[in-house]
Design a protein around this motif. Structure first.
Motif, PDB file in Angstrom:
ATOM      1  N   VAL A   1       2.830  -0.590  -6.142  1.00  0.00           N
ATOM      2  CA  VAL A   1       2.426   0.252  -5.026  1.00  0.00           C
ATOM      3  C   VAL A   1       0.986   0.671  -5.270  1.00  0.00           C
ATOM      4  O   VAL A   1       0.679   1.376  -6.238  1.00  0.00           O
ATOM      5  CB  VAL A   1       3.334   1.488  -4.884  1.00  0.00           C
TER       6      VAL A   1
ATOM      7  N   PRO B   1      -2.499   2.545  -4.612  1.00  0.00           N
ATOM      8  CA  PRO B   1      -2.924   3.823  -4.020  1.00  0.00           C
ATOM      9  C   PRO B   1      -4.012   3.637  -2.977  1.00  0.00           C
ATOM     10  O   PRO B   1      -4.654   2.605  -2.896  1.00  0.00           O
ATOM     11  CB  PRO B   1      -3.460   4.603  -5.227  1.00  0.00           C
TER      12      PRO B   1
ATOM     13  N   THR C   1       6.533   4.312   0.332  1.00  0.00           N
ATOM     14  CA  THR C   1       6.398   4.026  -1.094  1.00  0.00           C
ATOM     15  C   THR C   1       5.330   4.896  -1.749  1.00  0.00           C
ATOM     16  O   THR C   1       4.323   5.284  -1.137  1.00  0.00           O
ATOM     17  CB  THR C   1       6.070   2.550  -1.331  1.00  0.00           C
ATOM     18  N   GLN C   2       5.588   5.170  -3.028  1.00  0.00           N
ATOM     19  CA  GLN C   2       4.688   6.003  -3.831  1.00  0.00           C
ATOM     20  C   GLN C   2       4.341   5.246  -5.107  1.00  0.00           C
ATOM     21  O   GLN C   2       5.078   4.356  -5.526  1.00  0.00           O
ATOM     22  CB  GLN C   2       5.386   7.329  -4.164  1.00  0.00           C
ATOM     23  N   PRO C   3       3.236   5.576  -5.748  1.00  0.00           N
ATOM     24  CA  PRO C   3       2.860   4.851  -6.969  1.00  0.00           C
ATOM     25  C   PRO C   3       3.966   4.852  -8.033  1.00  0.00           C
ATOM     26  O   PRO C   3       4.116   3.864  -8.758  1.00  0.00           O
ATOM     27  CB  PRO C   3       1.623   5.614  -7.444  1.00  0.00           C
TER      28      PRO C   3
ATOM     29  N   GLN D   1       0.838  -1.185   0.000  1.00  0.00           N
ATOM     30  CA  GLN D   1       0.000   0.000   0.000  1.00  0.00           C
ATOM     31  C   GLN D   1       0.882   1.247   0.000  1.00  0.00           C
ATOM     32  O   GLN D   1       1.957   1.262   0.610  1.00  0.00           O
ATOM     33  CB  GLN D   1      -0.906   0.010   1.232  1.00  0.00           C
ATOM     34  N   GLU D   2       0.412   2.253  -0.678  1.00  0.00           N
ATOM     35  CA  GLU D   2       1.144   3.517  -0.709  1.00  0.00           C
ATOM     36  C   GLU D   2       1.455   3.979   0.705  1.00  0.00           C
ATOM     37  O   GLU D   2       0.592   3.947   1.593  1.00  0.00           O
ATOM     38  CB  GLU D   2       0.312   4.572  -1.441  1.00  0.00           C
TER      39      GLU D   2
END
Lengths: 112, 113
Positions: free
Chosen positions: A110, A112, A80-82, A14-15
């Motif tokens: 990842v 959102p 983490t980011q998309p 998950q983001e």
């Protein structure tokens, strides 16, 4: 010759969560360990690397750790980011940048 | 860093024909490397190209199938000969800079029909 294993092969997080990818190598003479990120349809690009005389290296949200005794090294991505979604490859080299052997890759998603 | 120009970026070829891939670097480098990346797979080293000597091939790759030229310190070519559908893949050249990381060309996506 060198053999590099990489786990997991796929990873969904998950983001905002952290992601960890682990690699093991077989040749104790290996002394350079880069990590590459490959987005779909693009060339692999270096994101971080570590040499055998260092145990840990950090660059903003990315860190790499190396355990020479156990012959394994890990990539850690925090928050983490998309846009972190990609395939990540670890590699090992016994000649500081020549004769790379790549791991099989980890597909990170990842969500959102 | 190094800027690597690789061409063609993609091609569709008939089986039995040959394709030559070119790799141009913006600075002089001792060693250039050629990799193959099959769909969804990792990178496999084909050969190391040194200027002024024959390329060194990895296990499973032979000169007759993948002849390599290295006429100077900024340029190399890889030829995929007598192609079959199994040769469909992405081919990448790379260089090592200052004995460190590998920089990659953008790759050549080859489809053999």
């Amino acid at each position: 010759g060198e053999n590099v294993e990489q786990h997991p092969s796929t990873l969904s997080v998950q983001e905002g969560d952290s992601a960890v990818i682990k690699c093991t190598y077989s040749d104790s003479a290996s002394n350079y360990f880069p990590w590459y990120k490959q987005e779909l349809g693009k060339r692999p690009q270096l994101i971080i690397d570590i040499r055998s005389n260092v145990g840990e290296k950090k660059d903003q949200r990315i860190a790499v750790t190396l355990n020479k005794t156990a012959k394994h090294f890990s990539l850690h991505i925090t928050e983490t980011q998309p846009e972190d979604s990609a395939v990540y490859f670890c590699a090992a080299s016994s000649n500081y940048g020549q004769n790379f052997v790549f791991g099989p890759g980890t597909r990170l998603s990842v969500l959102p | 860093s190094a800027v690597i120009s690789q061409k063609p970026s993609r091609d569709i070829c008939q089986r039995g024909t040959s394709l030559t891939i070119q790799c141009q670097v913006d600075s002089q480098v001792t060693m250039m490397f050629w990799y193959r990346q099959q769909p969804g797979q990792s990178l496999t080293l084909i050969a190391t190209a040194n200027q002024g000597s024959e390329a060194t091939y990895e296990s499973g790759f032979v000169i007759d199938k993948f002849p390599i030229s290295r006429p100077n310190l900024t340029f190399s070519t890889l030829t995929v000969s007598n192609m079959s559908p199994e040769d469909s893949s992405i081919y990448l050249c790379s260089v090592g800079v200052q004995g460190r990381e590998a920089f990659f060309g953008q790759g050549t996506r080859l489809t053999v029909v």
